[in-house]
Design a protein around this motif. Structure first.
Motif, PDB file in Angstrom:
ATOM      1  N   ALA A   1      46.315 -12.190 -38.083  1.00 40.64           N
ATOM      2  CA  ALA A   1      47.148 -12.252 -37.107  1.00 40.64           C
ATOM      3  C   ALA A   1      47.072 -11.132 -36.337  1.00 40.64           C
ATOM      4  O   ALA A   1      46.858  -9.941 -36.645  1.00 40.64           O
ATOM      5  CB  ALA A   1      48.455 -12.239 -37.711  1.00 40.64           C
ATOM      6  N   PRO A   2      46.762 -11.328 -34.734  1.00 38.33           N
ATOM      7  CA  PRO A   2      46.730 -10.005 -33.885  1.00 38.33           C
ATOM      8  C   PRO A   2      48.054  -9.564 -33.743  1.00 38.33           C
ATOM      9  O   PRO A   2      49.268 -10.012 -33.934  1.00 38.33           O
ATOM     10  CB  PRO A   2      46.130 -10.887 -32.693  1.00 38.33           C
ATOM     11  CG  PRO A   2      46.891 -12.253 -32.665  1.00 38.33           C
ATOM     12  CD  PRO A   2      46.816 -12.595 -34.185  1.00 38.33           C
ATOM     13  N   PHE A   3      48.224  -8.224 -33.222  1.00 34.95           N
ATOM     14  CA  PHE A   3      49.325  -7.615 -32.623  1.00 34.95           C
ATOM     15  C   PHE A   3      49.511  -7.284 -31.163  1.00 34.95           C
ATOM     16  O   PHE A   3      49.484  -8.048 -30.563  1.00 34.95           O
ATOM     17  CB  PHE A   3      49.381  -6.314 -33.486  1.00 34.95           C
ATOM     18  CG  PHE A   3      50.874  -5.657 -33.259  1.00 34.95           C
ATOM     19  CD1 PHE A   3      52.018  -6.116 -33.110  1.00 34.95           C
ATOM     20  CD2 PHE A   3      50.805  -4.137 -33.292  1.00 34.95           C
ATOM     21  CE1 PHE A   3      53.234  -5.578 -33.081  1.00 34.95           C
ATOM     22  CE2 PHE A   3      51.898  -3.522 -33.160  1.00 34.95           C
ATOM     23  CZ  PHE A   3      53.040  -4.145 -32.804  1.00 34.95           C
ATOM     24  N   VAL A   4      48.837  -5.935 -31.011  1.00 30.63           N
ATOM     25  CA  VAL A   4      48.562  -5.667 -29.664  1.00 30.63           C
ATOM     26  C   VAL A   4      47.421  -4.860 -29.519  1.00 30.63           C
ATOM     27  O   VAL A   4      47.162  -4.076 -30.588  1.00 30.63           O
ATOM     28  CB  VAL A   4      50.026  -4.909 -28.973  1.00 30.63           C
ATOM     29  CG1 VAL A   4      50.977  -5.780 -28.988  1.00 30.63           C
ATOM     30  CG2 VAL A   4      50.260  -3.691 -29.891  1.00 30.63           C
ATOM     31  N   GLY A   5      46.828  -4.557 -28.290  1.00 25.87           N
ATOM     32  CA  GLY A   5      45.520  -3.750 -28.149  1.00 25.87           C
ATOM     33  C   GLY A   5      44.473  -4.020 -29.106  1.00 25.87           C
ATOM     34  O   GLY A   5      44.034  -5.178 -29.135  1.00 25.87           O
ATOM     35  N   TRP A   6      44.176  -3.037 -29.523  1.00 18.32           N
ATOM     36  CA  TRP A   6      42.875  -3.046 -30.603  1.00 18.32           C
ATOM     37  C   TRP A   6      43.427  -3.731 -31.920  1.00 18.32           C
ATOM     38  O   TRP A   6      42.260  -3.819 -32.819  1.00 18.32           O
ATOM     39  CB  TRP A   6      42.631  -1.751 -30.697  1.00 18.32           C
ATOM     40  CG  TRP A   6      43.281  -0.908 -31.692  1.00 18.32           C
ATOM     41  CD1 TRP A   6      43.001  -0.591 -33.001  1.00 18.32           C
ATOM     42  CD2 TRP A   6      44.780  -0.156 -31.325  1.00 18.32           C
ATOM     43  NE1 TRP A   6      44.383   0.187 -33.595  1.00 18.32           N
ATOM     44  CE2 TRP A   6      45.252   0.429 -32.553  1.00 18.32           C
ATOM     45  CE3 TRP A   6      45.392   0.079 -30.322  1.00 18.32           C
ATOM     46  CZ2 TRP A   6      46.185   1.045 -32.493  1.00 18.32           C
ATOM     47  CZ3 TRP A   6      46.694   0.906 -30.342  1.00 18.32           C
ATOM     48  CH2 TRP A   6      47.090   1.274 -31.436  1.00 18.32           C
ATOM     49  N   ILE A   7      44.423  -3.998 -32.218  1.00 24.60           N
ATOM     50  CA  ILE A   7      44.882  -4.529 -33.577  1.00 24.60           C
ATOM     51  C   ILE A   7      44.438  -6.105 -33.497  1.00 24.60           C
ATOM     52  O   ILE A   7      45.498  -6.844 -33.148  1.00 24.60           O
ATOM     53  CB  ILE A   7      46.362  -4.395 -33.941  1.00 24.60           C
ATOM     54  CG1 ILE A   7      46.619  -3.035 -33.990  1.00 24.60           C
ATOM     55  CG2 ILE A   7      46.495  -4.642 -35.455  1.00 24.60           C
ATOM     56  CD1 ILE A   7      45.549  -2.128 -35.249  1.00 24.60           C
ATOM     57  N   ARG A   8      43.575  -6.680 -33.874  1.00 23.36           N
ATOM     58  CA  ARG A   8      43.229  -8.115 -34.010  1.00 23.36           C
ATOM     59  C   ARG A   8      43.371  -8.606 -35.322  1.00 23.36           C
ATOM     60  O   ARG A   8      43.609  -9.879 -35.268  1.00 23.36           O
ATOM     61  CB  ARG A   8      41.879  -8.258 -33.425  1.00 23.36           C
ATOM     62  CG  ARG A   8      41.347  -7.808 -32.195  1.00 23.36           C
ATOM     63  CD  ARG A   8      39.853  -7.740 -32.112  1.00 23.36           C
ATOM     64  NE  ARG A   8      39.385  -9.109 -32.107  1.00 23.36           N
ATOM     65  CZ  ARG A   8      38.111  -9.412 -32.289  1.00 23.36           C
ATOM     66  NH1 ARG A   8      37.114  -8.478 -32.514  1.00 23.36           N
ATOM     67  NH2 ARG A   8      37.510 -10.545 -32.396  1.00 23.36           N
ATOM     68  N   ASP A   9      43.723  -7.807 -36.266  1.00 25.32           N
ATOM     69  CA  ASP A   9      43.710  -8.647 -37.579  1.00 25.32           C
ATOM     70  C   ASP A   9      44.842  -7.715 -38.321  1.00 25.32           C
ATOM     71  O   ASP A   9      44.279  -6.682 -38.961  1.00 25.32           O
ATOM     72  CB  ASP A   9      42.546  -8.719 -38.396  1.00 25.32           C
ATOM     73  CG  ASP A   9      42.669  -9.312 -39.912  1.00 25.32           C
ATOM     74  OD1 ASP A   9      43.857  -9.806 -39.916  1.00 25.32           O
ATOM     75  OD2 ASP A   9      41.669  -9.217 -40.418  1.00 25.32           O
ATOM     76  N   LEU A  10      46.002  -8.029 -38.434  1.00 26.76           N
ATOM     77  CA  LEU A  10      46.997  -7.139 -39.130  1.00 26.76           C
ATOM     78  C   LEU A  10      46.819  -6.997 -40.610  1.00 26.76           C
ATOM     79  O   LEU A  10      47.347  -6.056 -41.287  1.00 26.76           O
ATOM     80  CB  LEU A  10      48.482  -7.736 -38.979  1.00 26.76           C
ATOM     81  CG  LEU A  10      48.965  -7.479 -37.477  1.00 26.76           C
ATOM     82  CD1 LEU A  10      50.131  -8.540 -37.597  1.00 26.76           C
ATOM     83  CD2 LEU A  10      49.173  -6.216 -37.325  1.00 26.76           C
ATOM     84  N   SER A  11      45.991  -7.658 -41.310  1.00 27.31           N
ATOM     85  CA  SER A  11      45.651  -7.825 -42.694  1.00 27.31           C
ATOM     86  C   SER A  11      44.409  -6.954 -42.871  1.00 27.31           C
ATOM     87  O   SER A  11      44.072  -6.629 -44.112  1.00 27.31           O
ATOM     88  CB  SER A  11      45.453  -9.329 -43.364  1.00 27.31           C
ATOM     89  OG  SER A  11      44.211  -9.964 -42.492  1.00 27.31           O
ATOM     90  N   ALA A  12      43.798  -6.470 -41.941  1.00 32.45           N
ATOM     91  CA  ALA A  12      42.630  -5.397 -42.047  1.00 32.45           C
ATOM     92  C   ALA A  12      43.125  -4.208 -41.735  1.00 32.45           C
ATOM     93  O   ALA A  12      44.122  -3.868 -40.995  1.00 32.45           O
ATOM     94  CB  ALA A  12      41.461  -5.920 -41.327  1.00 32.45           C
ATOM     95  N   ARG A  13      42.244  -3.058 -41.972  1.00 31.57           N
ATOM     96  CA  ARG A  13      42.621  -1.629 -41.763  1.00 31.57           C
ATOM     97  C   ARG A  13      42.435  -1.424 -40.394  1.00 31.57           C
ATOM     98  O   ARG A  13      41.676  -2.394 -39.667  1.00 31.57           O
ATOM     99  CB  ARG A  13      41.626  -0.888 -42.653  1.00 31.57           C
ATOM    100  CG  ARG A  13      40.186  -0.896 -42.017  1.00 31.57           C
ATOM    101  CD  ARG A  13      39.227   0.275 -42.774  1.00 31.57           C
ATOM    102  NE  ARG A  13      37.872   0.326 -42.203  1.00 31.57           N
ATOM    103  CZ  ARG A  13      37.089   1.254 -42.693  1.00 31.57           C
ATOM    104  NH1 ARG A  13      37.181   1.991 -43.749  1.00 31.57           N
ATOM    105  NH2 ARG A  13      35.959   1.278 -42.062  1.00 31.57           N
TER     106      ARG A  13
END
Length: 596
Positions: free
Chosen positions: A461-473
């Motif tokens: 699941a993406p969040f904002v900006g550089w966070i494309r995967d909330l389940s990854a570091r």
């Protein structure tokens, strides 16, 4: 003074023990487990046997590539909106499945997640359903090739029908159906055209032939055997399953059992009124180790000229709670959604998940939903947290007076304690007042952490900006200046593994470390200088410990710290207690310190 020394020694012991545990787990236990699993995977294969009233013992053929294992058997394609793969005509097994709606990574063109793989391939994972019996020749085995008598491919509304005979009056017919999601319905009919009655026992089994090294190491999420048998949730982690075996057999009326990873599930569901015996087995063979979740039904006698029918449901897919609850309702199956590891605080994790799903449905971004859920939880605990922070603020306010008393009576601990108690009474300070509100909040915050760890909705699941995967570091790193330098730290000679591992620090871990330092600075300092230094190092230590955790969890922890800081700041201003935020503002604006 003796009391302070004891406190200091206790804190040093706890910190040292935690560090030793982390080092031992990282450098001793984890590598040993990986070596054991690798050794099992390299061993050469062999076969097992069949027993009356039990599912046939697993067997391990010579290991080949996945493509070769699929090609070794004639197959019927599976094509649904959620699944792709095939059903093997040899053994009539469901053993080749991909999840079309889930990808292995967030990269464009990433292949779909592989769920099941056929026997013969390394780490095979498949469903085996059939019949067993004593002194009956020609029963279908994993090597029996069935004949396709109806259908060309398996799809919703388009079942396939397979058939085989034992040459001695028994005809076996299997109808396989699938829905739009992950539910297979297998209807087996056995017709006895012989002259004598025959007794058979139905069985169904989920087999894993070897466990990949990356599974079973998660201490927060259950991975391994799972089932609802005899009215209880039964779980066996992979590590225990491999080491000790699966445990005893469970008699049950209906229920379900299977094998689960963090996000994926294969589960067998018998008819819910049927008496079954379920078991999680481990079979050690020269070719490796086989884990299987299996059940057998009651013996069925088929008179001459008659037939019997047995229906088995198989769920093979993602652990989506709404889907599992829907299947449980339609099939009358208890606790099917408990294949998701809700943990010991299930009475908190389940409603928290439901509320989080509700928020996600309205904001359409899981990261925003995490922020809003954290705010709601904080609002619910606002009165308790207020008492906790008020107590901490009062303690911080009287800290100078406490230090004076400690210096004045450093050679008389009894008098020092007496004067401190008198100070607490005069200033209406209770050192323990902040503990009870904190203790009451801990289970809820742990439950929230558990939900964010197990829920598949956070995966990719993406969040904002550089966070494309909330389940990854957090993918950013200080060693690339957070993406400004096009360089992979993992490629650095000698230290690449360290830079990309223990020393990998992104924006979120740094933000978490800063907010933790700020909350620590706003709390009363420890009485002992050594304790003070330890507490000052805690934010730095935890910043590195939390860095490998999922981005969604770091967002939750950091945002929770921000809300704590805001609440503490307001209370400290109300009680006219100096705090690090005001100090920072004075430094930036050049205003003098009121204390001077």
């Amino acid at each position: 003074m003796q009391r302070d020394d004891n406190s200091r020694n206790t804190i040093i012991f706890i910190v040292a023990a935690v560090i030793l545990f982390i080092v031992y787990q990282t450098f001793v236990l984890d590598p040993a487990q990986k070596r054991r699993q690798a050794e099992l995977a390299r061993q050469a294969p062999q076969a097992g046997a069949v027993a009356q009233g039990r599912a046939p013992a697993p067997q391990i053929p010579q290991a080949v590539t996945r493509q070769a294992a699929v090609a070794a058997s004639p197959r019927v394609p599976v094509a649904t909106p959620s699944l792709s793969g095939s059903v093997s005509l040899r053994g009539a097994r469901i053993d080749d499945l991909y999840l079309k709606n889930y990808r292995q990574t967030v990269d464009k063109g990433s292949p779909p997640v592989e769920l099941l793989r056929p026997e013969g391939a390394r780490h095979a994972w498949f469903a085996d359903i059939g019949w067993t019996g004593a002194n009956i020749a020609g029963l279908p085995t994993p090597d029996t090739t069935w004949t396709l008598v109806q259908g060309a491919s398996l799809a919703p509304g388009r079942p396939i029908v397979l058939q085989t005979t034992n040459g001695q009056g028994l005809t076996f017919t299997r109808k396989v159906e699938v829905d739009e999601r992950y539910l297979f319905t297998v209807t087996d009919t056995v017709a006895n055209t012989g002259a004598a009655p025959v007794t058979l026992v139905p069985y169904a089994s989920i087999q894993r032939q070897g466990v990949p090294a990356d599974l079973g190491s998660n201490q927060i999420v259950h991975e391994g055997a799972v089932g609802w048998l005899d009215g209880k949730l039964r779980q066996v982690k992979y590590k225990k399953w491999v080491k000790d075996g699966g445990g005893p057999a469970y008699g049950s009326s209906g229920g379900w059992l299977g094998v689960t990873d963090k996000y994926w599930l294969t589960a067998l569901i018998p008819s819910q009124g049927e008496k079954i015996t379920g078991q999680f087995r481990r079979t050690d063979l020269p070719g490796g180790q086989v884990l299987d979740a299996t059940y057998t039904g009651a013996p069925r006698t088929i008179p001459a000229g008659r037939q019997i029918t047995e229906t088995t449901h198989l769920i093979a897919g993602a652990k989506s709670v709404p889907v599992l609850r829907d299947y449980g309702s339609k099939l009358g199956v208890e606790r099917l959604d408990w294949s998701v590891d809700w943990g010991n605080f299930w009475f908190l994790t389940r409603p928290i998940f439901s509320f989080l799903s509700f928020i996600t449905g309205h904001v359409a971004n899981f990261g925003i939903a995490i922020l809003l859920l954290t705010v709601v939880v904080r609002l619910l605990f606002f009165p308790l947290a207020n008492k906790q922070y008020e107590s901490l603020t009062k303690m911080k306010k009287v800290q100078p007076q406490m230090e004076e008393l400690r210096k004045k009576y450093k050679d008389d601990p009894a008098k020092q304690q007496q004067e401190l108690l008198a100070l607490y009474q005069r200033e209406k300070v209770n050192p323990l007042a902040g503990c009870l509100p904190l203790l009451l909040q801990i289970p809820v915050f742990y439950a929230l952490y558990k939900v964010l760890t197990v829920t598949i909705e956070m995966r990719h699941a993406p969040f904002v900006g550089w966070i494309r995967d909330l389940s990854a570091r957090d993918p950013t790193s200080i060693w690339t200046l957070f993406g400004l330098i096009p360089w992979d730290p993992a490629t650095a000679p000698l230290i690449g593994g360290l830079l990309d591992g223990a020393l990998h620090l992104g924006i979120l871990p740094l933000a978490y470390g800063f907010t933790m330092w700020l909350t620590t600075s706003m709390s009363p300092p420890a009485p002992d200088p050594v304790q003070q230094k330890i507490f000052q190092l805690m934010p730095l230590l935890f910043m590195f410990i939390m860095a490998p955790f999922a981005a969604g969890l770091l967002i939750y922890w950091t945002w929770s710290n921000v809300l704590t800081i805001l609440q503490q700041y307001v209370i400290m201003r109300r009680f006219k207690v100096d705090n690090p935020i005001d100090k920072l503002i004075r430094r930036m604006t050049g205003k003098p310190d009121p204390a001077t």
